[in-house]
Design an enzyme around this catalytic site. Sequence first.
Site, mmCIF file in Angstrom:
data_model
loop_
_atom_site.group_PDB
_atom_site.id
_atom_site.type_symbol
_atom_site.label_atom_id
_atom_site.label_comp_id
_atom_site.label_asym_id
_atom_site.label_seq_id
_atom_site.Cartn_x
_atom_site.Cartn_y
_atom_site.Cartn_z
ATOM 1 N N GLN A 107 6.361 3.616 -8.545
ATOM 2 C CA GLN A 107 5.355 2.759 -9.174
ATOM 3 C C GLN A 107 5.245 1.417 -8.441
ATOM 4 O OE1 GLN A 107 3.141 3.292 -11.457
ATOM 5 N NE2 GLN A 107 3.793 5.271 -12.246
ATOM 6 N N SER A 108 5.441 1.454 -7.142
ATOM 7 C CA SER A 108 5.479 0.232 -6.343
ATOM 8 C C SER A 108 4.155 -0.538 -6.370
ATOM 9 C CB SER A 108 5.829 0.581 -4.893
ATOM 10 O OG SER A 108 5.603 -0.513 -4.037
ATOM 11 N N ASN A 109 4.227 -1.805 -6.774
ATOM 12 C CA ASN A 109 3.053 -2.674 -6.676
ATOM 13 C C ASN A 109 2.711 -2.962 -5.216
ATOM 14 O OD1 ASN A 109 2.658 -2.935 -9.464
ATOM 15 N ND2 ASN A 109 4.038 -4.679 -9.609
ATOM 16 N N CYS B 127 3.111 -0.960 -2.642
ATOM 17 C CA CYS B 127 2.402 0.188 -2.068
ATOM 18 C C CYS B 127 0.956 0.223 -2.536
ATOM 19 C CB CYS B 127 3.117 1.488 -2.449
ATOM 20 S SG CYS B 127 4.658 1.775 -1.549
#
Length: 240
Positions: free
Chosen positions: A111-113, A115
């Site tokens: 859930q990387s912001n 990325c």
Amino acid sequence: QLAQPSAGRRLALPRTPMVSVLLQRLSYTPPPWASALAAPTHGRIKLGHLPTPLMRWACGALSELGVRWSIKRDDLSGNELSGNKVRKLEFLMAEAVAGGHDCVVTIGGVQSNHCRATAAAARLVGLDAHLILLVRDKSFGDEPGLQGNLLLDRLLGATLHLCSGSDYLRQGGDLAAMNRINEQVAAELRRQGRVPYIVPVGGTTPLGTWGYLSAVEELRQQLQPEEGAAAAAEEEEAEA
């Protein structure tokens, strides 16, 4: 172990070199206090709504102490670009475009912001995004779903590469491991004839740091009139 991206894991969108139509690569002059540093060779591409406003925060407890408190509203830089992350990406995407790259590769949690912000920035400048997402072993091989940033990643046309937690740990489980995994995906893309631009986890590079140096200058300029007004108010109070 890296899962191979499948057609079902990517929302295909037309690749349009929008940088020539909507966005421009701008030259960048370092602020005077940073003039001794080598300026970014390729400037920056304006992606965020900058400068972001500086807002005074009325806090009674701080006022009693004679403290003036302000908040730099980088949350208003553009929601899809994750606040202050766009500051680094403006410089990184400028280098990617100038270098003739046709896609970007980066890595982060599922859930990387970072990325998601990188996928948005890449789409804005007409580049494909390849996102390496770290997942738990029990979830590796499963369809990652459409929750949270995964939905936005797909809407932005990013190709998702899943990396199991055990493989990440086997490669060291640290920043160096993430760099190696980034390079592995980039190497595969080169074998396919692509020209990838690697963005380290978080976009943390010497070039990306210029985003925050320019933020300091932005803040310095915003504080000058505020400090002048405060000094004038104090002078009037003293005269009274």
